[in-house]
Design an enzyme around this catalytic site. Sequence first.
Site, PDB file in Angstrom:
ATOM      1  CB  SER A   5       9.401   2.741  -0.405  1.00 46.00           C
ATOM      2  OG  SER A   5       8.874   2.451  -1.732  1.00 46.00           O
ATOM      3  CD  GLU A  35       6.199   4.354   2.484  1.00 41.84           C
ATOM      4  OE1 GLU A  35       6.555   4.935   1.634  1.00 41.84           O
ATOM      5  OE2 GLU A  35       5.666   3.283   2.304  1.00 41.84           O
ATOM      6  NE  ARG A  68       2.746   4.746   0.414  1.00 37.59           N
ATOM      7  CZ  ARG A  68       2.080   4.606  -0.623  1.00 37.59           C
ATOM      8  NH1 ARG A  68       0.662   5.111  -0.589  1.00 37.59           N
ATOM      9  NH2 ARG A  68       2.550   4.513  -1.764  1.00 37.59           N
TER      10      ARG A  68
END
Length: 305
Positions: free
Chosen positions: A227, A297, A177
């Site tokens: 998420s 995230e 990420r």
Amino acid sequence: MNIEKIVEHLKCRIDEKYILKGESMANHTTYKIGGNADIFVIPQNKEELIYCIKVCRENRAEYFILGRGSNLLVSDDGFRGVIINIEDNISKIEVNDDEIYAEAGAGLINVSYKAYINSLSGMEFACGIPGTVGGAVYMNAGAYGGEMKQIVTEVEALDQNNEVKVIYNDEMRFDYRYSAIQDANYVVLSVKIKLTKGEKEEIKNIRERLRLHRQNGQPLDLPNAGSVFKRPEGHYPGKMIEDAGLKGYTIGGAQISEKHANFIVNTGDATAKNVIELIKYIQDEVYNLYGVQLKVEVKMLGEFE
Ligand SMILES: Cc1cc2nc3c(=O)[nH]c(=O)nc-3n(C[C@H](O)[C@H](O)[C@H](O)COP(=O)(O)OP(=O)(O)OC[C@H]3O[C@@H](n4cnc5c(N)ncnc54)[C@H](O)[C@@H]3O)c2cc1C
């Protein structure tokens, strides 16, 4: 920031109908949350996009590049600056043998579909990720063992000096990420992706399997931003949160999804404050139980207390 002055500058190149004042960010995030942005501009091509960024930089106006807002929580107070939205407006996709060229605003789902139609394999993992190509490169988006790192060969980007540069895969420092774009303050303009020739039927089957997996495992019927927490080494946040007995826990209109505990859903009238409070609650509970600090995230935009 002098809003009127910035609007005047933008109007020199951008059609007035694409420059909005006081636009609600709830209309532009998959959470359907967020206060108003001072200015919301929708450039119609790469040249206009570069112009918008130059105007902001030259006038020292805060600006933010927005894709689909599918990984974003915007403050209830909105954003004091200019939102530059790159979506369907800058979304050309071209297939050339086993390579795909896609502009930053192209939907990742559309590019993945185009790959399938052309019997190109390697992008099946992206068939349900609802962001733009630019956002996916920025985030190194991934799923089911695939990630952008594996398929992106070149990124065309605008650097801090307003120069257009080509950045090759090995310079992108792709990680979980993460990509170099996040620290460099670059803007992704387009991407080249390399895939492999495959069997159309096989690609179709993989896509269908992943689609079902997502449909069965994720709360796709309620607004969310995917998420919430990154995976810590050796753990799955969804399992930790579920094992902590937190599924369904609610603050205001924000709820830990009953279907997947690493998702926070907006049950109707959630505020950004509700989501933030829920995030902090989860982090505290998980830390107290497992001694693991969960990292967020989802990107945050605007002022949070
Ligand atoms: C239901 C659902 C499922 C999801 N599943 C996954 C998944 O499986 N895997 C996964 O990785 N993610 C997943 N996500 C999260 C999200 O879709 C990805 O992170 C996606 O890549 C974000 O793209 P976006 O265009 O929406 O970016 P945005 O949310 O608009 O922006 C995210 C960040 O990227 C920056 N950015 C966007 N475009 C550019 C650009 N052109 N140049 C520079 N910076 C840019 C923004 O400034 C911001 O900081 C999911 C989200 C939802 C809602």
